[in-house]
Design an enzyme around this catalytic site. Sequence first.
Site, PDB file in Angstrom:
ATOM      1  N   ASP A 288      28.130 -42.415  43.999  1.00 35.06           N
ATOM      2  CA  ASP A 288      28.464 -42.849  42.640  1.00 35.06           C
ATOM      3  C   ASP A 288      29.275 -44.139  42.763  1.00 35.06           C
ATOM      4  O   ASP A 288      30.415 -44.123  43.235  1.00 35.06           O
ATOM      5  CB  ASP A 288      29.270 -41.767  41.922  1.00 35.06           C
ATOM      6  CG  ASP A 288      29.586 -42.171  40.490  1.00 35.06           C
ATOM      7  OD1 ASP A 288      29.740 -43.390  40.239  1.00 35.06           O
ATOM      8  OD2 ASP A 288      29.694 -41.290  39.633  1.00 35.06           O
TER       9      ASP A 288
ATOM     10  N   PHE B 114      35.006 -37.926  39.719  1.00 36.53           N
ATOM     11  CA  PHE B 114      35.131 -38.099  38.263  1.00 36.53           C
ATOM     12  C   PHE B 114      34.605 -36.824  37.587  1.00 36.53           C
ATOM     13  O   PHE B 114      33.605 -36.246  38.031  1.00 36.53           O
ATOM     14  CB  PHE B 114      34.302 -39.318  37.857  1.00 36.53           C
ATOM     15  CG  PHE B 114      34.470 -39.716  36.415  1.00 36.53           C
ATOM     16  CD1 PHE B 114      35.560 -40.479  36.020  1.00 36.53           C
ATOM     17  CD2 PHE B 114      33.542 -39.331  35.465  1.00 36.53           C
ATOM     18  CE1 PHE B 114      35.713 -40.854  34.695  1.00 36.53           C
ATOM     19  CE2 PHE B 114      33.691 -39.702  34.134  1.00 36.53           C
ATOM     20  CZ  PHE B 114      34.781 -40.462  33.748  1.00 36.53           C
TER      21      PHE B 114
ATOM     22  N   ARG C 249      46.519 -47.147  35.112  1.00 33.87           N
ATOM     23  CA  ARG C 249      45.640 -47.931  35.994  1.00 33.87           C
ATOM     24  C   ARG C 249      45.598 -49.374  35.514  1.00 33.87           C
ATOM     25  O   ARG C 249      45.497 -49.632  34.301  1.00 33.87           O
ATOM     26  CB  ARG C 249      44.209 -47.378  35.968  1.00 33.87           C
ATOM     27  CG  ARG C 249      44.055 -46.039  36.630  1.00 33.87           C
ATOM     28  CD  ARG C 249      42.593 -45.671  36.793  1.00 33.87           C
ATOM     29  NE  ARG C 249      41.854 -45.796  35.533  1.00 33.87           N
ATOM     30  CZ  ARG C 249      40.597 -45.415  35.376  1.00 33.87           C
ATOM     31  NH1 ARG C 249      39.924 -44.905  36.389  1.00 33.87           N
ATOM     32  NH2 ARG C 249      40.003 -45.555  34.210  1.00 33.87           N
TER      33      ARG C 249
ATOM     34  N   TYR D 252      28.962 -50.725  32.590  1.00 31.02           N
ATOM     35  CA  TYR D 252      29.977 -51.262  31.673  1.00 31.02           C
ATOM     36  C   TYR D 252      31.362 -51.414  32.274  1.00 31.02           C
ATOM     37  O   TYR D 252      32.298 -51.745  31.570  1.00 31.02           O
ATOM     38  CB  TYR D 252      30.052 -50.404  30.403  1.00 31.02           C
ATOM     39  CG  TYR D 252      30.265 -48.926  30.659  1.00 31.02           C
ATOM     40  CD1 TYR D 252      31.506 -48.457  31.035  1.00 31.02           C
ATOM     41  CD2 TYR D 252      29.215 -48.018  30.532  1.00 31.02           C
ATOM     42  CE1 TYR D 252      31.702 -47.110  31.284  1.00 31.02           C
ATOM     43  CE2 TYR D 252      29.402 -46.670  30.783  1.00 31.02           C
ATOM     44  CZ  TYR D 252      30.654 -46.225  31.157  1.00 31.02           C
ATOM     45  OH  TYR D 252      30.848 -44.898  31.410  1.00 31.02           O
ATOM     46  N   LYS D 253      31.540 -51.136  33.572  1.00 32.48           N
ATOM     47  CA  LYS D 253      32.870 -51.349  34.168  1.00 32.48           C
ATOM     48  C   LYS D 253      32.936 -52.773  34.732  1.00 32.48           C
ATOM     49  O   LYS D 253      32.913 -53.712  33.961  1.00 32.48           O
ATOM     50  CB  LYS D 253      33.185 -50.241  35.166  1.00 32.48           C
ATOM     51  CG  LYS D 253      33.459 -48.931  34.421  1.00 32.48           C
ATOM     52  CD  LYS D 253      33.715 -47.756  35.322  1.00 32.48           C
ATOM     53  CE  LYS D 253      33.983 -46.513  34.466  1.00 32.48           C
ATOM     54  NZ  LYS D 253      33.320 -45.321  34.975  1.00 32.48           N
TER      55      LYS D 253
END
Length: 385
Positions: free
Chosen positions: A188, A116, A357, A213-214
């Site tokens: 990660d 990322f 996605r 928050y995912k």
Amino acid sequence: MSALGDPISEWAGGFATGGLVHLNGNSLGPPRVDLTDRLAAVVTDQWTPGQVRAWFRDGWLDLPRTVGDKLAPLLGAAEGQVVIAGDTTSTTLFNALVAACRLRERPVLLIEAEAFPTDLYIAASVARLLGRELVVESRDGFDTYLGEHGDRVGVALAAPVDFRTGRRRDIGSTTALCHAVGALAVWDLCHAAGVLPTNLDTNDVDLAIGCGYKYLGGGPGAPAFLYVAARWQSEVDFPLAGWHGHADPFAMTPDFVPAAGIDRGRNGTPPLLSLVALDHALEPLVAVGIDELHRRTKELGEAFLAGLRPDIEVVSPRDPDQRGGHLALRLPDADAVEHGLAERNVLVDARPPDLIRVAFAPLYVTPEHVRTATEAIHSVLAPPN
Ligand SMILES: *Cc1c(COP(=O)(O)O)cnc(C)c1O
């Protein structure tokens, strides 16, 4: 695929989906319907009567660790190794990477090219700061580099799920490869936490971080988490040596004496209300357990693929055990598709130029949502003759 006799489906009713099908993979999810009550209770029952005293009276000061311990089983970590220090993922990664590099004085910091962007940026900055060489290798090159130049690598940073393609990297074998050459493995977990078993303890992971928050559903800007294996906790030296990481913060001494356990990973006053929201979000995930969450995600992904027009290119691995919780589709003009789907109440996210996605959060995405989504995709794309 019927919801009948399918206990996990019952959790979906506890989320305030607002009539939307939420498959967005970058900031997951609707709140639970009773989140407002939970937050309001903290304000009226703790903050209002206690005011500053609530930090001590209502366990607020310990919340970074108590919420960390609540999250731990989802990560395969025993107690006392996870803390929600209260910062962004980027800050937490910085803290973990510098600390890991300080544990291994070797010239190279290794990272995957597919990482990322923030991970690439932070790793480059850490390398500059510490005078290390940043080596960026694509997926296979990463393993090859460890095999050929492993004795130069102090720390390797990797992710169990490629944020674009969803492709998995095995935590156990990669960590073992790092350890075999004397390097530390930092993970990660942003796209894995809450959806994929990560087994941090049995995989012998050194340090790990991830966002709240995912798939953890902690809400907008939820604080990140930090895992430090028990064996490193007395040695690890974090660059963000704030007073909440001190052995006795309220002694107010001029010298920094790090706390003994995972509290060492804290730095300053935590965002209390965000911690409460994350705590609340973790409850159903913990109750269901990571294996069942993972099973459900795979089931939803398979249902999606079964309903998808076969001419649509799927970039993610077809084998559900080779991918995380999301699928990436290659569609020309992904932005336009994202907008067309949003008009049909289906939220996905585009990764320019041509990827869409779709993420299958196991508690609030239902088989019905999956059907609605494939139909909407087919209707947004030019209909086949
Ligand atoms: C989402 C994500 C981040 C986000 O970083 P923030 O500081 O929380 O904005 C970092 N790393 C990965 C791999 C991510 O998927």
